[in-house]
Design an enzyme around this catalytic site. Sequence first.
Site, PDB file in Angstrom:
ATOM      1  CG  HIS A 398     -62.173 -48.900 -26.137  1.00  0.00           C
ATOM      2  ND1 HIS A 398     -62.244 -48.544 -24.806  1.00  0.00           N
ATOM      3  CD2 HIS A 398     -62.193 -47.731 -26.826  1.00  0.00           C
ATOM      4  CE1 HIS A 398     -62.309 -47.235 -24.699  1.00  0.00           C
ATOM      5  NE2 HIS A 398     -62.277 -46.712 -25.914  1.00  0.00           N
ATOM      6  CG  ASP A 402     -61.647 -47.657 -19.105  1.00  0.00           C
ATOM      7  OD1 ASP A 402     -62.429 -48.294 -19.840  1.00  0.00           O
ATOM      8  OD2 ASP A 402     -61.737 -47.632 -17.865  1.00  0.00           O
TER       9      ASP A 402
END
Length: 426
Positions: A398, A402
């Site tokens: 992450h 995204d």
Amino acid sequence: MGTHVIKMPDIGEGIAEVELSQWHVKVGDLVVEDQVLADVMTDKAMVDIPSPVHGKVIALGGQPGEVMAVGSILISIEVEGAGNLKESDKPAPVAAKEIPVAAKVEAVVESKPAVAAVRPAAAVCQGPLVAREADERPLASPAVRKHALDLGIQLRLVRGSGPAGRVLHEDLDAYLAQGQSNASAPVAAAYAQRNDEEQIQVIGMRRKIAQRMQDATQRAAHFSYVEEIDVTAIEELRAHLNEKHGASRGKLTLLPFLVRALVVALRDFPQMNARYDDEAQVITRLGAVHVGVATQSDVGLMVPVVRHAEARSLWDSAAEISRLANAARNGKASRDELSGSTITLTSLGALGGIVSTPVLNLPEVAIVGVNKIVERPMVVKGQVVIRKMMNLSSSFDHRVVDGMDAALFIQAIRGLLEQPATLFVE
């Protein structure tokens, strides 16, 4: 008589130290030239250390699990003649406790001198049945244990022909061929009270796997995304291609189709085919798609790499996946074959379950996990029909990827697999 000292060789790539994983000999053993003496573990692969001489083992330089510097004394062998012992080598090496010795089978040395050698073939099984205590746990890989469970075989009754008595798949076959069955074990043993304990030292490949998994979960910000895919059409295509070309080109599994789907989807999502250097804070996106294919071996999880998957046909990918998987399982995969991946594909095969949470193969930023295929009733155009369904359980970093992009990427793979013609439309 003289002493020939074998030092830990320079394996290359700037490696200064390696872990001693396993001895194949003990003090007092007679060894021959090219016989494998020990396995050592680098950050990337297992390496065999062969003997350059004939002689008798008089001292071992370390114990399994010990990290040894390149150039340190690995083993001392008594030989005819003067040997090569120098004054600087005379301090006695650390005594090593004896361990079970693998069958002494001559091995062939690869072109690199005194570094990597072909592992010895498994010893010939001296009869498939062996008596073990009820609380004795035989050595065997998870795959062999499952195979034995499926066959209804108690592993403690099977003689192992692998290193240190490890039970191999062929030992199970030999056991069945001899007509042995569960009936040969006392029924009472299955209900005997047990108070035994077993301590297993985490060394070699298992320690490397543990370190990499811990490192990955501590450094990356993992998140997972699961999507259900209708694989009825791709399975029909696979069956058709195998029926038409299987005899001449080889059988196709689902994996080469998944590799192809990754390659096509990455054209629109290049941020997934990347490596993240978190120390330099640099993301490197790569045009070449080097797909790591997670493979279970007797020594643990390995990830051989299908290089330039973007330039391979289905059958080319299938052949390379099969070659690399066999090399990994047999301990023959080279360091180059186990490094350099840009994205990883992991599958639990028939044990795939419903959902999994794959751990990233750092420094990659994406890993795609394949779960098992099941037939389920589905509603298609208002009608209830039986379809073949499969989940993709994938994980992403992450810090780089995204959530929306991850979902769109997996949706793209889903679309390609559900409409397999689009895999080949340029």
